[in-house]
Design an enzyme around this catalytic site. Sequence first.
Site, short mmCIF file in Angstrom:
data_model
loop_
_atom_site.label_atom_id
_atom_site.label_comp_id
_atom_site.label_asym_id
_atom_site.label_seq_id
_atom_site.Cartn_x
_atom_site.Cartn_y
_atom_site.Cartn_z
N CYS A 90 0.81 -1.23 0.00
CA CYS A 90 0.00 0.00 0.00
C CYS A 90 0.84 1.28 0.00
O CYS A 90 0.32 2.36 -0.21
CB CYS A 90 -0.96 0.01 1.18
SG CYS A 90 -2.02 -1.43 1.22
N HIS A 135 -3.09 7.20 2.42
CA HIS A 135 -3.56 5.92 1.88
C HIS A 135 -4.96 5.67 2.42
O HIS A 135 -5.22 5.83 3.61
CB HIS A 135 -2.59 4.81 2.32
CG HIS A 135 -3.13 3.44 2.11
ND1 HIS A 135 -3.69 3.03 0.93
CD2 HIS A 135 -3.19 2.37 2.95
CE1 HIS A 135 -4.08 1.78 1.04
NE2 HIS A 135 -3.79 1.35 2.26
N ASN A 151 -10.22 -0.15 0.23
CA ASN A 151 -8.76 -0.09 0.22
C ASN A 151 -8.26 -0.67 -1.11
O ASN A 151 -8.34 -1.87 -1.33
CB ASN A 151 -8.23 -0.89 1.41
CG ASN A 151 -6.71 -0.86 1.52
OD1 ASN A 151 -6.02 -0.47 0.58
ND2 ASN A 151 -6.20 -1.27 2.66
O1 UT7 Z 1 -3.77 -1.18 3.55
C1 UT7 Z 1 -2.92 -1.57 4.58
C2 UT7 Z 1 -3.39 -1.48 5.74
N1 UT7 Z 1 -4.62 -2.07 6.23
C3 UT7 Z 1 -5.21 -1.37 7.17
O2 UT7 Z 1 -4.85 -0.23 7.40
C4 UT7 Z 1 -6.28 -2.02 8.01
C5 UT7 Z 1 -6.05 -1.69 9.45
N2 UT7 Z 1 -7.01 -2.26 10.38
C6 UT7 Z 1 -8.31 -1.89 10.38
O3 UT7 Z 1 -8.74 -1.11 9.56
C7 UT7 Z 1 -9.20 -2.43 11.48
O4 UT7 Z 1 -8.40 -3.05 12.47
C8 UT7 Z 1 -10.28 -3.43 10.96
C9 UT7 Z 1 -11.33 -2.67 10.14
C10 UT7 Z 1 -9.62 -4.50 10.14
C11 UT7 Z 1 -10.97 -4.09 12.14
O5 UT7 Z 1 -11.56 -3.13 13.00
P1 UT7 Z 1 -11.47 -3.32 14.59
O6 UT7 Z 1 -12.21 -2.21 15.19
O7 UT7 Z 1 -9.98 -3.42 14.89
O8 UT7 Z 1 -12.25 -4.66 14.83
P2 UT7 Z 1 -11.69 -6.03 15.45
O9 UT7 Z 1 -10.73 -6.67 14.52
O10 UT7 Z 1 -11.25 -5.74 16.84
O11 UT7 Z 1 -13.01 -6.91 15.49
C12 UT7 Z 1 -14.07 -6.59 16.37
C13 UT7 Z 1 -15.13 -7.64 16.23
C14 UT7 Z 1 -14.62 -9.07 16.38
O12 UT7 Z 1 -15.61 -9.80 17.10
P3 UT7 Z 1 -15.35 -10.17 18.64
O13 UT7 Z 1 -14.08 -10.94 18.67
O14 UT7 Z 1 -15.24 -8.84 19.35
O15 UT7 Z 1 -16.58 -10.94 18.99
C15 UT7 Z 1 -14.59 -9.58 14.96
O16 UT7 Z 1 -14.78 -10.98 14.86
O17 UT7 Z 1 -15.72 -7.57 14.93
C16 UT7 Z 1 -15.75 -8.87 14.32
N3 UT7 Z 1 -15.62 -8.73 12.90
C17 UT7 Z 1 -16.65 -8.54 12.05
N4 UT7 Z 1 -17.98 -8.47 12.26
C18 UT7 Z 1 -18.76 -8.26 11.19
C19 UT7 Z 1 -14.46 -8.72 12.18
N5 UT7 Z 1 -14.75 -8.53 10.88
C20 UT7 Z 1 -16.09 -8.41 10.78
C21 UT7 Z 1 -16.97 -8.20 9.70
N6 UT7 Z 1 -18.28 -8.12 9.95
N7 UT7 Z 1 -16.53 -8.04 8.43
#
Ligand code: UT7
Length: 318
Positions: A112, A245, A275
Amino acid sequence: MYSRIIGTGSYLPKKIVTNKDLEKFVDTNDEWIVSRSGIKQRHMAGDDEVTSDLAQKAAQEAIEQAGLNNSEIDLIIVATTTPDMVFPSTACIVQSKLKIPSCPAFDVQAVCSGFVYALNIADLFIKSGQAKNVLIVGAEIYSRILDWTDRTTCVLFGDGAGAVVLSRSDSPGILKTSIHADGALHKHLCVPGWVRGGEVVGSPMVQMDGGIVFKFAVKVFEETALELLNDSGKTVEDLDWFIPHQANIRIMESTAKKLKLPLEKLIATVDHHGNTSAASIPLAFDEAVRDGRLKKGDLMLLAGVGGGFTWGGALLEF
Ligand code: UT7
């Protein structure tokens, strides 16, 4: 001698996939995707499209906006993580599709951050007198390296291409670029598969520790911004625009908050294309040029971060 962006272009494939569409085959929902990432829809390449097709369309627009003929391009750099083939480079295929006569052409693989890496390289080529008009393209088809059963990654990415023409100029232009990498973190964001004897070994799909990437991105966006501003004798108040980005609106807004940059100065397009990795900065740039936000002379900061981990940016006058 300076280098200046004199043309921009972009291309998004026709097919749009909304969060509601994803709900039909992924265990997710629109509310989660929008609140966690700001993404509402993404574009998906057609079965007959390859990365160089997307790149060609964005590049042709950028060359036309620059007022150049294709034959005046004397270096082509394509930033991509999803090349058409193992080799040759996608840049060589783009050169052939655009009928650009013999000139150097190569790909940059910095995930990225690929676009800011390519901008850094192109700036050095121009300042050393080795090139006059450089075509830089960020182009990706991430939909082909996503595991559509992994909801933690597949809802976040999209396909697209953005391009700029960077040319030699007596006035700025690019004031400063900076690029970095820390390979010790490579396992947190990767596609760990490779090809051996005609077979894919390991997974050919995106794997990401989202939380780790999120925190790292906010940290290095702020560091990169301050490094570039300090080295150029500028302050956050001098900035007209910040074009980071486009991965997650929360990363962009957290960075703006840390920098005390008003949100009106943030160019955010992630809501409608997700993204798109190396394509995301030139896509956002082109959109803001075409809708009239970016004006000649504006001071802007570009910043990228991605797999590797890699990161970097550029401070420039438009
Ligand atoms: O391009 C290069 C770089 N990439 C990035 O910059 C991405 C960086 N990271 C992010 O943007 C965020 O960390 C994410 C969008 C990937 C995730 O957001 P988050 O607020 O960190 O959520 P999380 O991973 O802590 O997940 C929270 C909950 C989890 O459930 P539990 O364990 O709390 O019960 C996940 O299983 O959300 C759940 N979850 C989803 N639920 C519905 C994860 N993905 C999904 C989904 N739909 N697609």
